[in-house]
Write an enzyme that holds these catalytic residues in place. Structure first.
Site, PDB file in Angstrom:
ATOM      1  CB  SER A 185       7.752   3.056   1.661  1.00 59.09           C
ATOM      2  OG  SER A 185       6.911   3.056   0.543  1.00 59.09           O
TER       3      SER A 185
ATOM      4  CG  ASP B 174      -0.283   1.824   3.373  1.00 60.50           C
ATOM      5  OD1 ASP B 174      -0.448   2.383   2.274  1.00 60.50           O
ATOM      6  OD2 ASP B 174       0.832   1.437   3.781  1.00 60.50           O
TER       7      ASP B 174
ATOM      8  CG  HIS C 262       2.559   4.330   2.353  1.00 59.53           C
ATOM      9  ND1 HIS C 262       2.560   2.949   2.352  1.00 59.53           N
ATOM     10  CD2 HIS C 262       3.730   4.702   1.762  1.00 59.53           C
ATOM     11  CE1 HIS C 262       3.677   2.505   1.785  1.00 59.53           C
ATOM     12  NE2 HIS C 262       4.404   3.552   1.419  1.00 59.53           N
TER      13      HIS C 262
HETATM   14  C1  MLT Z   1       7.215   0.246  -3.751  1.00 59.21           C
HETATM   15  O1  MLT Z   1       7.169   0.679  -4.883  1.00 59.21           O
HETATM   16  O2  MLT Z   1       8.178  -0.332  -3.252  1.00 59.21           O
HETATM   17  C2  MLT Z   1       5.980   0.443  -2.943  1.00 59.21           C
HETATM   18  O3  MLT Z   1       4.915   0.618  -3.794  1.00 59.21           O
HETATM   19  C3  MLT Z   1       6.069   1.573  -2.014  1.00 59.21           C
HETATM   20  C4  MLT Z   1       6.597   2.829  -2.610  1.00 59.21           C
HETATM   21  O4  MLT Z   1       7.793   3.013  -2.608  1.00 59.21           O
HETATM   22  O5  MLT Z   1       5.833   3.680  -3.074  1.00 59.21           O
END
Ligand code: MLT
Length: 211
Positions: free
Chosen positions: A110, A160, A191
């Site tokens: 992520s 996701d 996700h």
């Molecule tokens: C980010 O902010 O890098 C992406 O939206 C994924 C997350 O960390 O929630």
């Protein structure tokens, strides 16, 4: 020359030394709200015996560590992405000197996958490859560095709610345009990580160790 003192490195981090010399070290990069301990069990599972270098993101969003600032979910502060990618690239160089490591393969989830993608694109040569779990493009205009033959695994989730399919596809195309060898799989997942992520990452890293 004396090696730098690991306790003086710029990122709070954990390090586990290798017990299997053939494996490249893993740079573990957690998601929003994680920390330097989060991905150690995953790293041990997908790359048994590899050295593990696991920094904590230095940005706080409502108390939750991240690797760069965002303005809203999926909307990034791109100046901060650039600045933090430079900080992380410098940390990798210092940690390699302190611990005597070859270039690591990033394993990011992520937000951690997104900073790994930024380091790949903005600081080619720092990473020996990357496994990006639920990544999205970290910059609206992707630079085209020379990433000739760099191995990159991307695992996206068909369900996701955070990463639109076209966004992940755009990142894969950008990395391919730079010459990276991208394997992009869309898993029947959201996700969050699934057992299929663990298996796919372990198999992909196993091929790297054997190469
Ligand atoms: C980010 O902010 O890098 C992406 O939206 C994924 C997350 O960390 O929630």
């Amino acid at each position: 020359m004396t090696a730098p003192d690991p306790t003086a490195l710029a990122f709070v981090h954990r390090f586990e030394a290798a017990t299997a010399a053939a494996r490249p070290p893993l740079l573990l990069l957690h998601g929003t709200g994680g920390d330097e301990s989060d991905l150690l069990p995953l790293g041990r599972t997908v790359a048994p015996g590899a050295a593990l270098l696991s920094p904590r993101g230095a940005v706080l969003e409502n108390g939750m560590p991240r690797f760069f600032r965002r303005l809203a979910e999926g909307v990034f502060d791109e100046d901060d992405v650039r600045r933090r990618a430079a900080d992380l690239a410098a940390f990798v160089g210092e940690a390699r000197a302190a611990y005597g490591l070859p270039a690591p393969v990033a394993l990011g989830f992520s937000n951690g996958a997104n900073i790994a993608a930024a380091v790949l694109l903005l600081h080619p040569g720092v990473l020996a490859g990357a496994a990006l779990l639920r990544p999205m493009r970290p910059l609206s205009d992707l630079p085209v560095p020379d990433l000739a033959d760099l191995p990159v695994l991307m695992l996206s989730g068909a369900l996701d709610p955070i990463v639109p399919e076209a966004n992940a596809r755009g990142l894969a195309e950008g990395l391919r345009a730079a010459g990276a060898r991208v394997a992009h799989t869309v898993l029947p997942a959201g996700h969050g990580l699934s057992e299929a992520d663990v298996t796919a990452t372990r198999d992909w890293l196993g091929d790297r160790a054997a190469a």
